[in-house]
Enzyme design. Structure first.
Site, PDB file in Angstrom:
ATOM      1  N   ASP A   1      -2.799  55.294  31.664  1.00  0.00           N
ATOM      2  CA  ASP A   1      -2.174  56.801  31.776  1.00  0.00           C
ATOM      3  C   ASP A   1      -3.129  57.531  32.735  1.00  0.00           C
ATOM      4  O   ASP A   1      -3.462  58.648  32.344  1.00  0.00           O
ATOM      5  CB  ASP A   1      -1.937  57.229  30.433  1.00  0.00           C
TER       6      ASP A   1
ATOM      7  N   ARG B   1      -1.576  71.288  25.998  1.00  0.00           N
ATOM      8  CA  ARG B   1      -0.309  70.551  25.182  1.00  0.00           C
ATOM      9  C   ARG B   1      -0.151  69.456  25.825  1.00  0.00           C
ATOM     10  O   ARG B   1      -0.174  69.207  26.997  1.00  0.00           O
ATOM     11  CB  ARG B   1       0.762  71.385  24.789  1.00  0.00           C
TER      12      ARG B   1
ATOM     13  N   LYS C   1      -8.620  67.401  19.280  1.00  0.00           N
ATOM     14  CA  LYS C   1      -7.232  67.063  19.685  1.00  0.00           C
ATOM     15  C   LYS C   1      -6.297  66.594  18.157  1.00  0.00           C
ATOM     16  O   LYS C   1      -6.921  65.819  17.610  1.00  0.00           O
ATOM     17  CB  LYS C   1      -7.280  65.719  20.643  1.00  0.00           C
TER      18      LYS C   1
ATOM     19  N   CYS D   1      -1.634  68.707  20.681  1.00  0.00           N
ATOM     20  CA  CYS D   1      -2.575  69.927  21.153  1.00  0.00           C
ATOM     21  C   CYS D   1      -3.938  69.574  21.392  1.00  0.00           C
ATOM     22  O   CYS D   1      -4.715  69.049  20.210  1.00  0.00           O
ATOM     23  CB  CYS D   1      -2.008  71.253  20.862  1.00  0.00           C
ATOM     24  N   VAL D   2      -4.750  70.301  22.176  1.00  0.00           N
ATOM     25  CA  VAL D   2      -6.328  70.222  22.330  1.00  0.00           C
ATOM     26  C   VAL D   2      -6.692  71.794  21.899  1.00  0.00           C
ATOM     27  O   VAL D   2      -6.174  72.847  22.392  1.00  0.00           O
ATOM     28  CB  VAL D   2      -6.650  69.785  23.547  1.00  0.00           C
TER      29      VAL D   2
END
Length: 424
Positions: free
Chosen positions: A337, A215, A234, A220-221
């Site tokens: 990121d 998550r 995803k 969420c994956v």
């Protein structure tokens, strides 16, 4: 002495005796008890105590006791001198709510033999016999000291079942949403994803969701099965459409096929109206993210070097600008990121970079779009980003990625045995 004289003398004695009695102070008797476990004072003492006071003073009896784990433990009983709080009270009643030590007083012979606790509820009597063999602790038939008003009990018994039912409803809704009961393992046709072309590799192919693997901030994956292969799906909620769109656009840039960049398969929309979900389908790697792997494993020096090298190779490729790429002009891309959670590991521990929801591309002659510097995960942000001292140029964003990579390398080193470092 004659009979008349004797009679007069008797009347005189009676009169004098009566006058003496009337002139004495008023007397009263109270139950006496003194809790004293000391052997020197011969333990507890109990009995009857006569009370004597001045003619203009009123006499009372009192009792003090404690609540010890639901049992009544009498501390003292006996006479109490003139006290306005005891006037005209024929029963010994404590009216304060939850005192540390209970106290009551009353008027009348032996009126403290029984004592009560009655703050705002019906009085509960606690009676104990008094003799030389009294026990130290006097147990009541019920526990009047821990009872709460009926209103509190009513609210308590009403609210708890309601909260329980609400929790069950919320849990059921969560299971429905996250276990995808609406997507059974059957053929799910691909819907038109709107402004972008449909994914040709997914049209009319059965895609079965199996289990949630991770998550994140934007969704969420899932581990899923596409024909005979496992893939990662995803899933974004509709409110995170911009992140889904940005990630799709980055994956579809020319030259985005690289061994150390997560392999992209397709993007789709599922559902309708308020139930719309946005899907990104990518390659699936069983070992998961670097974060998860390092939580459960340590790495050798050679493994550390391999992970670090392949991660750096993938980031270097993202940062590179390839005008003459065979698929077209690949622009420089700042990930924005970078963290161990966004670095996935293949079976042989080769790293590949994932999650481009915040990525920024730099194309010559075009605006970089949203160039707000403070995005990503705060723990991995460079100091100049946290302080807001960044100029919004391409090289600045690329350096921010490199700072985050340094922190990922530190995480790797912290979980390295380095047992074969000198011999490698």
């Amino acid at each position: 002495m004659g009979p008349a004289t004797k009679l007069a003398f008797g009347v005189f004695l009676i009169s004098c005796s009566s006058g003496a009695i009337l002139g004495r102070s008023e007397t009263q008797e109270c139950v006496f008890y003194n809790y004293n476990p000391s052997l020197e004072n011969r333990g507890n003492r109990s009995g009857i105590e006569p009370c004597v006071g001045d003619k203009d003073k009123r006499l009372h009896c009192f009792a003090t006791w404690r609540n010890v784990s639901g049992s009544v433990e009498i501390v003292k009983q006996g006479c109490w001198l003139d006290d306005v709080n005891c006037y005209d009270s024929t029963e010994c009643v404590e009216k304060k709510e939850d005192p540390d030590v209970f106290f009551c007083c009353c008027e009348g012979n032996m009126c403290n033999e029984k004592f009560f606790y009655n703050p705002d509820i019906p009085p509960v009597q606690s009676k104990a016999p008094f003799s030389d063999t009294n026990s130290k602790v006097f147990k009541a038939t019920s526990n009047p000291f821990t009872q709460k008003p009926p209103l509190f009990s009513t609210l308590l018994y009403s609210i708890v079942p309601i909260m329980g039912i609400a929790a069950i409803v919320l849990l059921s809704f969560w299971m429905y949403r996250h276990h995808k009961l609406a997507y059974p393992p059957v053929l799910v046709p691909t819907q038109d994803p709107g402004p972008m072309p449909p994914s040709p590799t997914l049209v009319q192919k059965p895609l079965q969701l199996l289990e949630i693997k991770a998550r994140g901030r934007f969704g969420c994956v899932w581990k899923a099965q596409l024909l005979n292969d496992y893939v990662a799906v995803k899933i974004f909620p509709i409110q995170d459409k911009l992140s889904w769109q940005n990630e799709y656009d980055i994956y579809n840039l020319p030259g985005m096929r690289h061994e150390n960049v997560l392999h992209f398969i397709g993007a789709e929309k599922r559902g309708s109206n308020l139930d719309i979900e946005l899907w990104l389908i990518t390659a699936y790697h069983e070992k998961g993210s670097l974060t998860d792997y390092l939580k459960a494993n340590v790495v050798t020096w050679n493994e550390l070097c391999h992970i670090a090298q392949t991660m750096a190779r993938g980031l270097a490729y993202l940062h590179s600008d390839f005008p003459g790429h065979r698929d077209g002009h690949k622009p420089a891309i700042a990930h924005r990121d970078i963290k161990s959670k966004n670095v996935l590991l293949k079976t042989n521990l080769t790293a590949c970079i994932a999650d481009f929801g915040l990525a920024l591309r730099f194309e010559a002659g075009k605006s970089a779009g949203d160039t707000h510097g403070q995005v990503g995960t705060r723990r991995y942000m460079a100091p100049e980003v946290l302080e807001g001292a960044i100029n919004f140029q391409r090289d600045s964003f690329l350096r921010i990625d490199m700072y985050a990579v340094g922190l990922v390398l530190w995480e790797l080193a912290a979980r390295c045995t380095a047992s074969d470092g000198m011999n490698a």
